[in-house]
Design an enzyme around this catalytic site. Structure first.
Site, PDB file in Angstrom:
ATOM      1  N   GLY A  97       0.716  -1.105   0.099  1.00  0.00           N
ATOM      2  CA  GLY A  97      -0.169   0.009   0.090  1.00  0.00           C
ATOM      3  C   GLY A  97       0.811   1.270  -0.090  1.00  0.00           C
ATOM      4  O   GLY A  97       1.909   1.150   0.719  1.00  0.00           O
ATOM      5  N   ARG A 121       0.449  -4.996  -6.393  1.00  0.00           N
ATOM      6  CA  ARG A 121       0.743  -6.448  -5.918  1.00  0.00           C
ATOM      7  C   ARG A 121       1.332  -7.285  -6.981  1.00  0.00           C
ATOM      8  O   ARG A 121       1.272  -7.014  -8.315  1.00  0.00           O
ATOM      9  CB  ARG A 121      -0.487  -7.054  -5.518  1.00  0.00           C
ATOM     10  N   ASP A 158       5.699  -5.122   6.011  1.00  0.00           N
ATOM     11  CA  ASP A 158       6.273  -6.580   6.282  1.00  0.00           C
ATOM     12  C   ASP A 158       6.106  -7.573   5.062  1.00  0.00           C
ATOM     13  O   ASP A 158       6.855  -8.352   5.137  1.00  0.00           O
ATOM     14  CB  ASP A 158       5.739  -7.012   7.565  1.00  0.00           C
ATOM     15  N   THR A 197       4.533   2.322   5.881  1.00  0.00           N
ATOM     16  CA  THR A 197       3.090   1.927   5.924  1.00  0.00           C
ATOM     17  C   THR A 197       2.544   2.900   6.738  1.00  0.00           C
ATOM     18  O   THR A 197       3.276   3.253   7.684  1.00  0.00           O
ATOM     19  CB  THR A 197       3.004   0.393   6.386  1.00  0.00           C
ATOM     20  N   ASP A 250       0.401   2.288   8.963  1.00  0.00           N
ATOM     21  CA  ASP A 250      -0.102   1.575  10.374  1.00  0.00           C
ATOM     22  C   ASP A 250       0.705   1.703  11.507  1.00  0.00           C
ATOM     23  O   ASP A 250       0.265   1.257  12.563  1.00  0.00           O
ATOM     24  CB  ASP A 250      -0.576   0.280   9.971  1.00  0.00           C
ATOM     25  N   ASP A 255       3.290  -0.566  12.600  1.00  0.00           N
ATOM     26  CA  ASP A 255       3.052  -1.768  13.171  1.00  0.00           C
ATOM     27  C   ASP A 255       4.047  -2.811  12.857  1.00  0.00           C
ATOM     28  O   ASP A 255       3.922  -3.941  12.649  1.00  0.00           O
ATOM     29  CB  ASP A 255       1.673  -2.277  13.069  1.00  0.00           C
ATOM     30  N   ARG A 273      -6.129  -2.139   9.954  1.00  0.00           N
ATOM     31  CA  ARG A 273      -6.830  -3.811   9.863  1.00  0.00           C
ATOM     32  C   ARG A 273      -6.108  -4.527  11.133  1.00  0.00           C
ATOM     33  O   ARG A 273      -6.946  -5.259  11.670  1.00  0.00           O
ATOM     34  CB  ARG A 273      -6.458  -4.433   8.641  1.00  0.00           C
TER      35      ARG A 273
END
Lengths: 326, 326, 326, 326
Positions: free
Chosen positions: B14, B75, B106, B129, B131, B133, B175
């Site tokens: 993303g 992708r 990741d 990213t 996120d 995370d 997510r």
């Protein structure tokens, strides 16, 4: 002509950026003309419950730049019944209020119209709605801000669309009117713009997406007004995915961010000018009109003519959309 | 230690704001060290299709402030199969590429790890990213921008919530991780924040909303990470409306606006520093690590340890949320 | 009527947000009509140096939202001499160019006018200037963005003015025109607005500041257009400090931030519509006019009438300023 | 350990975005712990004049996102004399105040330190300053917002610099500290960054500009902190113009816009966490410390050590600046 001494101001219906600027203008223009100015909380509901309070110049300091409305807004079914309006009238009378400024949309104007027919309180309407769909004015308070908010959001989405070669279907506000969709779509270079003012031919959209796919143009934006007759963004996406399952298609529904935020310069000016004109009208003995701006001039429209208007959109815009997004 | 001469850079997964700033840093640091630098389009896919091109200093002029990624991203399932990776390797070899910088999440690191095990091309990962995370770094490229975008959007929604005395349930991205939710919720004074890192007790939420209703506090914001185990905003709203149908409850799903837009200062600095460090690492003979920042210092983490990490969120934050929104 | 086949577009004079949207519209409308479209770099200078290149639809992808101008701009004294224009003409002829779109201000139009009188190349002007002071159009490309940038900056300054009870004297752009000053001043609730269109009586300003001081109103904003006949913000501040040394007075000169940034929706629409109309005019055989918008309709003005115009500002606005800032 | 029952909060020194978020956190954390919380207007001045008032949870509703400070701020010379502090103490005692939270810079902490030595009122300091130059904390409230404001402004200026091939010399805030300059310069790709922490060699700057000129790189940004030892932007420009009169050189002084505006997420979180920690410290019997964040952990620093600190800037950053702007 009856002299006006005590006026009240309220905001009604959906909130729109610039309502605070309009309240400020009403209050300060009233005070300048030696009127007492009262604020009514929660629109017509506050008239029924008596949430009415005197406002000073300071009450509206530092609010011109704020979104929302300091007077709050609410729906009020009781006001659409005779008993409710009577109660409202009695509350206004307690404060000696003999003039009312209603900032809101066409639904709110209908209430004001009815109220002023039954009671001797002149009402002035100011068009406060992000949808820009009221007859008698070129612009409504909140539209310019809402459309700029939509454009900033779509600009961000285009970054991602571009990075991924994706089709994004973006839903903007506009249950009955496509102005936010049309303007935000043109301003972001959307390939297609679906709005209620124009019949959506989904097959044309699909044909065009397929032509774009053949020439490797994979980034596409479709802007859909929520009130488009084909359905909102999810419905359009469902259809596209059925016909072109190979596309990387995403849906974004911009939603309520379009209602809030600090008003643009244009909305602040519009609101200031209209608020000033509203008090001017009341003092001058005019009543039961909406203040509009047509060709940059103040224009009065009787409240019962200030209805939701599906303005004719110049078909040349659609030609421009088609050419410029090519 | 093998000398590196020709490096390539790509973005994968993303998109995240700041990826362009990272690309710029890799390119210019490479050139400064007299390396040839190549860009790979569409992530791993471009390695397979051979969409590889030489980059100069000018190729990255005026992109530090842009959202998205000029190298695009996609992708690529084939890369997760041996044949695909072999093809990718052959394409890189055509250009003499002997070092690779992968900006992504990741999932992308796993691919890089596998690739460098099979072939003799050292890979460096940069955590890109929204996120935040990834194990081995305090911050990821894009997080600060994404959370500020969410906060600006929620600020606008609060204007409307306030005007109408409404409950808004707002879904933010995340997510697997609740950082965007946690930070944006605290920063906007949300009454409740539902995130995957913490079990959601919906009954507590309802109890609290009821208590607020009793004391006339009608404006409430609930921020929900999309990955919360109870479900997203729509699910939460369904539950609230069942139990408290009298509330004026609205849902907003912020969606993809959180991925785009001009990166914040912090993301630009982070990306610049990490991009610089990536080339430094390649030149220094380090390979198959992710560049992280821990306590404001560069830290290397082996690519196979740089996995999605549900970092422990300090429980004190939840106490702060509860106290400050009261 | 001579058929037009190859057109060129350039930007000239000071840059203005929306110029890129105008370039995009010219290029894509030209291509739609099967014309060849060329870009000229650095305004008239590029015509002399021959920096002219063919443009495709893709050349203008993803620029509608960018500030500045991808075609760059520069001053060019040589073009104001006969020899220079001859050289320019010869360069255009090398590419077969038989139509020219000039995006710029009144100075640029004079050059175009002269050029088209001497040579057989029809020119169309688009008003691109943040100052909104060109006869023959209600709006110029860049004005709405510039004034919104000024307003956002002044909003921030008001935060500090409010926190400290300070007088801020803020200078905005406008060497000959006060529109940015007037609109930004009203939109931020400035107590005084000093612009070239209206004689500044500094004694009235001082009297008013003293009256405000007496009633403890210590936060005051004065917006000054750089071209105000009394002098810029520093001159005003010098005078105020002499007369009221006890005030905590600060000066801010907003400067060049007002020229840049992503264009607003309105500027993008205006630029799109005007760029489309420019090509339309060339194809239709019209030449040597500026495209304007008057009362929301396209209007042509001969280039030699499209001069800097000190439009009369409705005196009611000054009454509104006085009342609303009270 | 003496139990604290009634605390007061004030903002002092220059305003900084996030101060309102800190006030909100102090008030609500205090109330949560059953303390009475008082607000003091205008910093120490309000302690002397007795402008002290009780605050409730509602007093700080909807301010987390606002710039400036609702408690206002002012200079107060009298507080730096013994008599002034005595008077302040007596006023606090009237309200039974037995704990004080001071949000401000190092100058304000000195006052608090002195005050608490003389009287039995424990004081906690929160670092609220855009300059990020206080020992004992990695971040100060307001820095992240100020630097992002500077970056957004410089991004806009770059649009114009790019359009015109100009050199812009931009002055940012920072009388003693160069953090705003360093971070905003890196984030906008400035060619040179002149800050007080590092000796400015103007000849190197000129050499580099000349080298850029030779290779036709005409767009250059120089970011100068106001406190750079060579002088501010005007002084740098004067020097450049003397040596390179052929350059199109412009100066922008960003000024007070850097102090205002809605705080970023990071500043809101920082302020919330620190405000919460301040009350925690008072309740726990800690006094006369500043709350800092070091490596993401709360850390106490005695008020007399929380001085203006010229933190050592990692020299690697200057290498990064040089490489990335190339």
């Amino acid at each position: 002509m009856k002299k006006v001494n005590n006026i009240a101001v309220l905001t009604s219906g959906g909130d729109a950026p610039g309502m605070n600027a309009a309240i400020r203008a009403v209050v300060r223009t009233g005070i300048y003309h030696h009127l007492n100015v009262f604020g009514v909380m929660y629109g017509y509901k506050g008239m029924l419950t008596g949430e009415i309070f005197p406002m000073e110049s300071k009450s509206v300091a530092n609010i011109i730049q704020r979104g929302g409305t300091v007077l709050k807004t609410a729906r009020c079914k009781e006001f659409y019944e005779a008993d409710g309006r009577k109660k409202a009238y009695e509350n206004l009378k307690k404060f000696g209020i003999d003039g009312l400024v209603v900032i809101g949309g066409d639904g709110s104007f209908k209430g004001a119209q009815k109220f002023s027919q039954e009671f001797d309180i002149p009402c002035i309407g100011l068009p406060g709605t992000i949808d820009k769909d009221i007859a008698g004015t070129d612009f409504t308070i909140g539209f310019d801000t809402a459309v700029n908010t939509a454009v900033e959001a779509i600009d961000k989405i285009r970054d991602t669309a571009d990075a991924h070669d994706r089709l994004f279907i973006i839903e903007v506000m506009g249950r009955d009117a496509g102005y936010i969709g049309l303007h935000s779509g043109i301003a972001t270079g959307a390939e297609h713009i679906l709005i209620p003012e124009r019949k959506t031919n989904i097959d044309d959209v699909i044909d065009d997406l397929q032509a774009n796919e053949r020439r490797q143009k994979m980034v596409n934006l479709i802007v859909v007004a929520e009130g488009d007759e084909f359905g909102g963004a999810n419905e359009v996406a469902r259809h596209v995915q059925e016909r072109m399952p190979q596309l990387d298609t995403r849906v974004c529904i911009l939603g309520h961010i379009q209602r809030g935020g600090s008003p643009t310069t244009m909305d602040r000016l519009l609101a200031s000018r209209m608020g000033y004109a509203a008090v001017d009208a009341l003092i001058g003995g005019t009543s039961n009109v909406m203040i509009g701006i047509v060709n940059n001039k103040i224009q009065y429209t009787p409240l019962d003519k200030a209805v939701k208007a599906k303005q004719k959109i110049d078909p040349e815009w659609f030609k421009i959309v088609k050419i410029l997004a090519s």
